[in-house]
Design an enzyme around this catalytic site. Structure first.
Site, mmCIF file in Angstrom:
data_model
loop_
_atom_site.group_PDB
_atom_site.id
_atom_site.type_symbol
_atom_site.label_atom_id
_atom_site.label_comp_id
_atom_site.label_asym_id
_atom_site.label_seq_id
_atom_site.Cartn_x
_atom_site.Cartn_y
_atom_site.Cartn_z
ATOM 1 N N PHE A 1 57.188 85.216 69.693
ATOM 2 C CA PHE A 1 56.628 83.964 70.210
ATOM 3 C C PHE A 1 57.739 83.077 70.742
ATOM 4 O O PHE A 1 58.832 83.048 70.204
ATOM 5 C CB PHE A 1 55.844 83.232 69.118
ATOM 6 C CG PHE A 1 54.501 83.832 68.835
ATOM 7 C CD1 PHE A 1 53.401 83.527 69.621
ATOM 8 C CD2 PHE A 1 54.335 84.748 67.794
ATOM 9 C CE1 PHE A 1 52.162 84.093 69.377
ATOM 10 C CE2 PHE A 1 53.109 85.316 67.540
ATOM 11 C CZ PHE A 1 52.019 84.986 68.324
ATOM 12 N N LEU B 1 24.641 94.436 89.375
ATOM 13 C CA LEU B 1 23.467 93.720 89.858
ATOM 14 C C LEU B 1 23.583 93.332 91.337
ATOM 15 O O LEU B 1 22.624 92.818 91.921
ATOM 16 C CB LEU B 1 23.214 92.470 89.015
ATOM 17 C CG LEU B 1 22.233 92.629 87.842
ATOM 18 C CD1 LEU B 1 22.742 93.642 86.829
ATOM 19 C CD2 LEU B 1 21.988 91.291 87.159
ATOM 20 N N SER C 1 48.857 76.734 72.883
ATOM 21 C CA SER C 1 48.976 77.763 71.854
ATOM 22 C C SER C 1 50.063 77.466 70.825
ATOM 23 O O SER C 1 50.292 78.279 69.926
ATOM 24 C CB SER C 1 49.264 79.118 72.514
ATOM 25 O OG SER C 1 48.188 79.516 73.338
ATOM 26 N N GLU D 1 40.836 79.620 70.386
ATOM 27 C CA GLU D 1 41.157 80.219 69.081
ATOM 28 C C GLU D 1 42.234 81.301 69.226
ATOM 29 O O GLU D 1 42.224 82.317 68.547
ATOM 30 C CB GLU D 1 39.909 80.816 68.413
ATOM 31 C CG GLU D 1 38.677 79.938 68.428
ATOM 32 C CD GLU D 1 38.834 78.679 67.599
ATOM 33 O OE1 GLU D 1 39.863 78.523 66.921
ATOM 34 O OE2 GLU D 1 37.928 77.834 67.649
ATOM 35 N N GLY E 1 39.774 68.478 65.617
ATOM 36 C CA GLY E 1 40.806 67.956 66.491
ATOM 37 C C GLY E 1 42.176 68.525 66.173
ATOM 38 O O GLY E 1 42.896 67.968 65.331
#
Length: 387
Positions: free
Chosen positions: A387, A342, A142, A367, A134
């Site tokens: 970030f 396919l 993120s 992850e 958790g």
């Protein structure tokens, strides 16, 4: 001598005898027990829990942890091969093993005390106790530092309030490794099923990881004894250390999914006749198949070297990010392109590419999203945090 279509560089020759034996055992399990049922499980949105005891008997749960705790004591490359062969069956089954091993058993071993190791690890290795992890919260995504779940000390107990989202194994779990803010930083707690105020709600209507249990966890004044706190880590390095373990396995898993798609596309293109010749006889099909083999070979070598670095104790998080980014992107692109090769048949789960493509939408996201891992590598190159 003809080269193996899924191993053009004979990567298998670089494996030890034990590593090859592990791969062969899990490959047999996948071929004999997983593939005959997994399409129906995906269609029904059912996790094949009947396979858990067999996975445990093969030593696949907590495979790298010491034998003293009932685990197999394998090296990191062997664990990677386990992930590859399980995900060749389905990402949901590999996700189950990853969470149990890397996100639940690993922190108990690395951050817990000996009493916690003795209590939990043997039962988890045997598949008798299932865990979940958790960390993620609905608003955080993120940014795990933006954690709202909180634990306050109350005598010999802790009282936890908050919620977690997108939790694999949540409704299966007997114990949740829950990360919460405290007055002394982020800490981990073993929250047991049945603790008053703790509940799990399975997330439905998924179009990805349908053969996996995904849940939301809720904590309403959940009282947890201090004996259930992981005593040997504080701060984000605790959960991030777990994620690094899981991400390593995820670099291997998508290789299995890509191999499954290449295998089916090869067989289909040889059997399917259009304009009086097999599809495999066309230049466009051969270029696609060759490109997939190239990308799979690159991913195999990347993960193998990463595993050797991990076993040598020199693996760096940026190296994990590079491999997770590369290999997930490789696999999802191959799955989508195999579905296209396919034709109309590719949209049904009687064939594996559409199932793998849908699953990999989750694998490329959890992850750490692809963007997160790109920025980790960018930070390493520039020394600037974007970030």
């Amino acid at each position: 001598m003809a080269l193996h279509p899924y191993d053009l560089y004979d990567v298998r020759a670089l494996l030890s005898e034990e590593e090859r034996a592990v791969q062969d055992a899990v490959a047999r399990f996948t071929d004999e027990r997983v593939l005959p049922i997994i399409g129906d499980c995906f269609d029904a949105g059912r996790f094949p829990s009947e396979l858990v005891p067999e996975m445990a008997a093969l030593g696949l749960l907590g495979a790298t942890l010491p034998e003293a705790y009932g685990c197999a004591g394998l090296n990191s490359v062997s664990y990677g091969l386990i992930c590859q062969e399980l995900e060749r069956g389905d990402s949901g089954l590999r996700s189950f093993a990853s969470v149990q091993s890397s996100l639940c058993m690993y922190p108990i071993h690395a951050y817990g005390d000996e009493a916690q190791r003795r209590r939990w690890l043997p039962q988890m290795a045997a598949g008798e106790v299932i865990g979940c992890f958790g960390l993620t919260e609905a608003h955080g995504g993120s940014d795990p530092a933006n954690m709202k779940t909180h634990a306050r000390r109350d005598g010999d107990d802790w009282v936890i309030n908050g919620a977690k989202m997108w939790i694999t194994n949540g409704n299966l779990a007997h114990v949740a490794i829950v990360w919460a803010q405290t007055d002394d930083g982020i800490q981990g707690f073993l929250v047991e099923r049945g603790f008053r105020g703790f509940s799990a709600q399975e997330i439905k209507h998924k179009m990805s990881l349908r053969a996996s249990v995904t849940s939301a966890l809720y904590f309403d004044d959940v009282r947890v004894p201090d004996a259930n706190r992981l005593p040997n880590v504080k701060g984000l390095k605790g959960p991030l250390g777990c994620l690094n373990q899981a991400r390593y396995g995820i670099t291997w898993g998508p290789i299995g999914a890509a191999i499954a798609c290449l295998d089916e596309a090869l067989r289909y293109s040889k059997e399917r006749v259009l304009f009086e010749r097999p599809v495999a006889a066309t230049q466009s099909a051969q270029i696609k198949l060759a490109d997939w083999a190239r990308r799979i070979t690159t991913a195999q070598l990347l993960s193998l070297q990463l595993g050797r670095l991990k076993d040598a104790g020199t693996m760096q998080p940026t190296q994990v990010s590079l491999a997770k980014w590369n290999n997930c992107r490789m696999a999802i692109d191959i799955a989508r392109e195999a579905r296209d090769l396919l034709g109309g048949a590719g949209i049904t789960t009687e064939h594996c590419p559409i199932r793998h493509a849908l699953n990999l939408e989750s694998v490329i996201t959890y992850e750490g999203t692809e963007t997160v891992h790109q920025l980790v590598v960018g930070r390493e190159l520039t020394g600037i945090n974007a970030f």
